[in-house]
Design an enzyme around this catalytic site. Sequence first.
Site, PDB file in Angstrom:
ATOM      1  N   SER A  39       0.833  -1.201   0.000  1.00 32.29           N
ATOM      2  CA  SER A  39       0.000   0.000   0.000  1.00 32.29           C
ATOM      3  C   SER A  39       0.866   1.248   0.000  1.00 32.29           C
ATOM      4  O   SER A  39       1.946   1.274   0.600  1.00 32.29           O
ATOM      5  CB  SER A  39      -0.883   0.005   1.254  1.00 32.29           C
ATOM      6  OG  SER A  39      -1.530   1.245   1.406  1.00 32.29           O
ATOM      7  N   TYR A  64      -2.634   0.319   9.957  1.00 31.14           N
ATOM      8  CA  TYR A  64      -2.715  -0.305   8.634  1.00 31.14           C
ATOM      9  C   TYR A  64      -1.373  -0.179   7.906  1.00 31.14           C
ATOM     10  O   TYR A  64      -0.837  -1.166   7.388  1.00 31.14           O
ATOM     11  CB  TYR A  64      -3.836   0.347   7.825  1.00 31.14           C
ATOM     12  CG  TYR A  64      -3.874  -0.107   6.388  1.00 31.14           C
ATOM     13  CD1 TYR A  64      -4.363  -1.360   6.052  1.00 31.14           C
ATOM     14  CD2 TYR A  64      -3.409   0.721   5.369  1.00 31.14           C
ATOM     15  CE1 TYR A  64      -4.394  -1.793   4.738  1.00 31.14           C
ATOM     16  CE2 TYR A  64      -3.434   0.299   4.045  1.00 31.14           C
ATOM     17  CZ  TYR A  64      -3.922  -0.954   3.744  1.00 31.14           C
ATOM     18  OH  TYR A  64      -3.940  -1.378   2.444  1.00 31.14           O
TER      19      TYR A  64
END
Length: 158
Positions: A39, A64
Amino acid sequence: MRYSLLNPNAYVDSNLVGFVNVLEGCRQHAIQHLVYASSSSVYGGNTRMPFAERDNVDHPVSLYAATKKANELMAHTYSHLYRLPTTGLRFFTVYGPWGRPDMAPFLFTRAILEGRPIDVFNHGRMGNTVTKYGDSIHNSKWCEAQAASGRPAPKARC
């Protein structure tokens, strides 16, 4: 509020435990090359734009992001220990029909349908790179084909 703040264990279970299971499956079944999703969140608080792969990603600003950085480190470790070639793709905001309900398209649509104003952050001075899910799939398959051919995929464009 972001889901990772409300339920951090879900991210640990899926992004850490789940990814180790993927790595172990690849090792046990002699997979030739693993292409996985990381990501752009790993860039954390970096302010230099555009982001580059050589940028320091040691300061995540969300759980995250920390789990995705950990995935990259685990993939690197498995590459070293077990000679499992890996390629991590740092996707920027991916959108599509199965997107997360906390993403802007869904929030905007819900507000419009409910007759509420759209929440605007940073005084409207925001920019973001988004990727349609089909493009992410296409790019992932292209990287897989590059890996299968034995030719390394270009670092910045895969």
